[in-house]
Design a protein around this motif. Structure first.
Motif, mmCIF file in Angstrom:
data_model
loop_
_atom_site.group_PDB
_atom_site.id
_atom_site.type_symbol
_atom_site.label_atom_id
_atom_site.label_comp_id
_atom_site.label_asym_id
_atom_site.label_seq_id
_atom_site.Cartn_x
_atom_site.Cartn_y
_atom_site.Cartn_z
ATOM 1 N N ILE A 118 -47.651 6.417 -17.933
ATOM 2 C CA ILE A 118 -46.788 5.503 -17.187
ATOM 3 C C ILE A 118 -45.707 6.348 -16.538
ATOM 4 N N ASN A 119 -45.771 6.488 -15.229
ATOM 5 C CA ASN A 119 -44.836 7.349 -14.524
ATOM 6 C C ASN A 119 -43.495 6.664 -14.309
ATOM 7 N N THR A 133 -30.310 0.356 -12.398
ATOM 8 C CA THR A 133 -31.730 0.498 -12.709
ATOM 9 C C THR A 133 -31.876 0.939 -14.155
ATOM 10 N N ALA A 134 -32.739 0.243 -14.901
ATOM 11 C CA ALA A 134 -32.973 0.572 -16.306
ATOM 12 C C ALA A 134 -34.462 0.765 -16.535
ATOM 13 N N GLY A 135 -34.800 1.821 -17.279
ATOM 14 C CA GLY A 135 -36.195 2.089 -17.597
ATOM 15 C C GLY A 135 -36.611 3.472 -17.151
ATOM 16 N N ARG A 136 -37.917 3.715 -17.148
ATOM 17 C CA ARG A 136 -38.433 5.013 -16.706
ATOM 18 C C ARG A 136 -38.435 5.036 -15.180
ATOM 19 N N GLN A 137 -37.802 6.043 -14.612
ATOM 20 C CA GLN A 137 -37.583 6.038 -13.171
ATOM 21 C C GLN A 137 -37.508 7.448 -12.618
ATOM 22 N N GLU A 156 -45.715 14.054 -12.603
ATOM 23 C CA GLU A 156 -44.332 14.067 -12.130
ATOM 24 C C GLU A 156 -43.367 13.983 -13.306
ATOM 25 N N GLN A 157 -42.173 14.523 -13.142
ATOM 26 C CA GLN A 157 -41.106 14.381 -14.134
ATOM 27 C C GLN A 157 -40.272 13.147 -13.810
ATOM 28 N N THR A 158 -40.195 12.219 -14.752
ATOM 29 C CA THR A 158 -39.366 11.029 -14.587
ATOM 30 C C THR A 158 -38.463 10.873 -15.803
ATOM 31 N N TYR A 159 -37.565 9.898 -15.743
ATOM 32 C CA TYR A 159 -36.478 9.812 -16.717
ATOM 33 C C TYR A 159 -36.370 8.409 -17.297
ATOM 34 N N ASP A 182 -39.381 12.512 -19.388
ATOM 35 C CA ASP A 182 -40.840 12.529 -19.422
ATOM 36 C C ASP A 182 -41.306 13.667 -18.513
ATOM 37 N N ARG A 183 -41.708 14.790 -19.111
ATOM 38 C CA ARG A 183 -41.911 16.040 -18.377
ATOM 39 C C ARG A 183 -43.306 16.119 -17.738
ATOM 40 N N ILE A 184 -43.623 17.266 -17.144
ATOM 41 C CA ILE A 184 -44.826 17.400 -16.325
ATOM 42 C C ILE A 184 -46.070 17.754 -17.121
ATOM 43 N N PHE A 185 -45.954 17.934 -18.439
ATOM 44 C CA PHE A 185 -47.031 18.562 -19.186
ATOM 45 C C PHE A 185 -48.046 17.588 -19.772
#
Length: 412
Positions: A118-119, A133-137, A156-159, A182-185
């Protein structure tokens, strides 16, 4: 590849038959209309990556496909939501190493492990005073030198964060509290050399102001604290840092100018006590349709013990596309670079030359040099192709490295 094509073609057909996909710019007048006036987008990126290094590892040949589905609702009473799912699939034989596939000892590394993630998954509220904005973004600050999405990689790296954006007259304030990176690996790297996530207790603030047309000032504060309870903990703590800086971009006649300066010290659970600086200056101009630029970037060092770090940056954009300096050497780094850009027969072209040296004197003062080039052609608004090349010529650090990428991008 055929299975992936059938999988996502079927998904596209199903979503196309659902009222969620009825795209419109109109705001919803009811909760139900948030979905019936929502939108669905699809993107695919096939990439072949070739990595040849002057070491015992075999040449890496990675063939991967990133498939993305993005579902967004219309806005209702200022509220909207978004869900984005990415799948990275290996095409053909797995002849490359990743942090999780156990082949890093045999092949050179290509940081595109397969898996489904989930990106983005977020809830947003917007009015004329602010956006929350709240959540993974996705969070992209300025040129992504300190906070970015690493969009070059297939993952992609998201937060996972809460973000507030405030327009106050000519000033824009952008603040995020980040509790997870949430890193790229990929989804299967926990317990390996690179964790999937950074457990975070971090703050990211970026303030921008435009004093006149064509000129922009920025100021930032990044208080980053990472704490993962496994073998990466020592490295995570070494990345915990507080950074304060300013930047400017503008144009004076035919000359463009970009400049930045920052200071950094240890923060949070970082066991290393250090203090260092960052500087950047770039000048550019255009002559008969050809862009010319020269720049200098320094990531300083504290007495050769600890270098300036940018753990959330889109690192591939900086210090050469061969990605030799994803971690700043203890002696820091000075990068003098030149660039040329242009367009020929509809093909966008760019070339860079980098000369790398240490910031602090030591046994490895001269790191090496690198040549990079890229050609991108947009077939139409939905389809583009790209050929990219990087050649790092080592001197006193790392090894000679050559990389080639061929990518096909499709969006609809």
């Amino acid at each position: 590849m055929k299975q992936q094509f059938l999988k996502y073609s079927a998904l596209a057909v199903l979503l196309g038959a659902h009222p969620f996909v009825a795209a419109t710019a109109d705001e919803a007048t009811s909760f139900t209309e948030m979905f019936t006036k929502g939108d669905a987008k699809f993107s695919f990126r096939y990439r072949y990556e070739y990595v040849d290094q002057d070491n015992p590892q075999e040449i890496a040949k990675a063939s991967t496909l990133k498939s993305r589905v993005t579902l967004s609702t219309a806005a209702y009473e200022g509220f909207s939501a978004l869900l984005e799912v990415d799948d990275v699939s290996q095409i053909g034989n797995e002849r490359y190493g990743t942090p999780s596939n156990g082949k890093g000892g045999q092949y050179s590394i290509v940081a595109d492990p397969d898996g489904t993630t989930i990106n983005q998954a977020l809830l947003k509220y917007t009015n004329k005073y602010f956006t929350g904005t709240a959540g993974r973004q996705r969070i992209l600050h300025s040129g992504q030198r300190f906070v970015g999405g690493v969009g070059w990689r297939q993952n992609e790296q998201t937060y996972d964060s809460f973000r507030v954006e405030l327009p106050i007259g000519p000033v824009n304030v952008d603040y995020s509290y980040i509790w997870d990176v949430d890193r790229i690996f990929g989804p299967d790297t926990n317990g390996h050399a690179q964790p999937r996530r950074f457990d975070s207790d971090s703050h990211a603030l970026y303030v921008s102001y435009s004093p006149a047309e064509g000129h922009k000032l920025g100021a930032y504060a990044y208080l980053l604290d990472f704490d993962n309870a496994h073998s990466m903990e020592t490295i995570d703590n070494a990345l915990s840092s507080q950074t304060y800086g300013v930047e400017y971009s503008g144009k004076f006649g035919p000359i463009t100018v970009a400049a930045a300066a920052a200071s950094q010290t240890d923060y949070g659970d970082n066991a290393v006590d250090y203090d260092t600086e960052y500087y950047m200056l770039e000048l550019g101009t255009t002559v008969k349709g050809v862009g010319l630029g020269v720049g200098y970037e320094e990531l300083g060092s504290d007495d050769g013990v600890k270098g300036f770090v940018t753990p959330l940056a889109t690192l591939h954009k900086f210090q050469g596309w061969a990605d030799m300096f994803l971690a700043t050497p203890a002696g820091g780094i000075e990068d003098m670079y030149f660039k040329v850009t242009g367009k020929v027969a509809g093909v966008a072209l760019a070339a860079f030359y980098h000369d790398f040296e240490a910031d602090e004197s030591g046994p490895n003062d001269d790191y090496g040099e690198e040549f990079d080039a890229v050609a991108t052609y947009a077939v139409n608004k939905n389809l583009s192709v790209q050929l990219k090349y990087a050649n790092y010529n080592a001197d006193q650090l790392f090894v000679d490295t050559e990389k080639v990428w061929f990518s096909v991008m499709l969006n609809f």
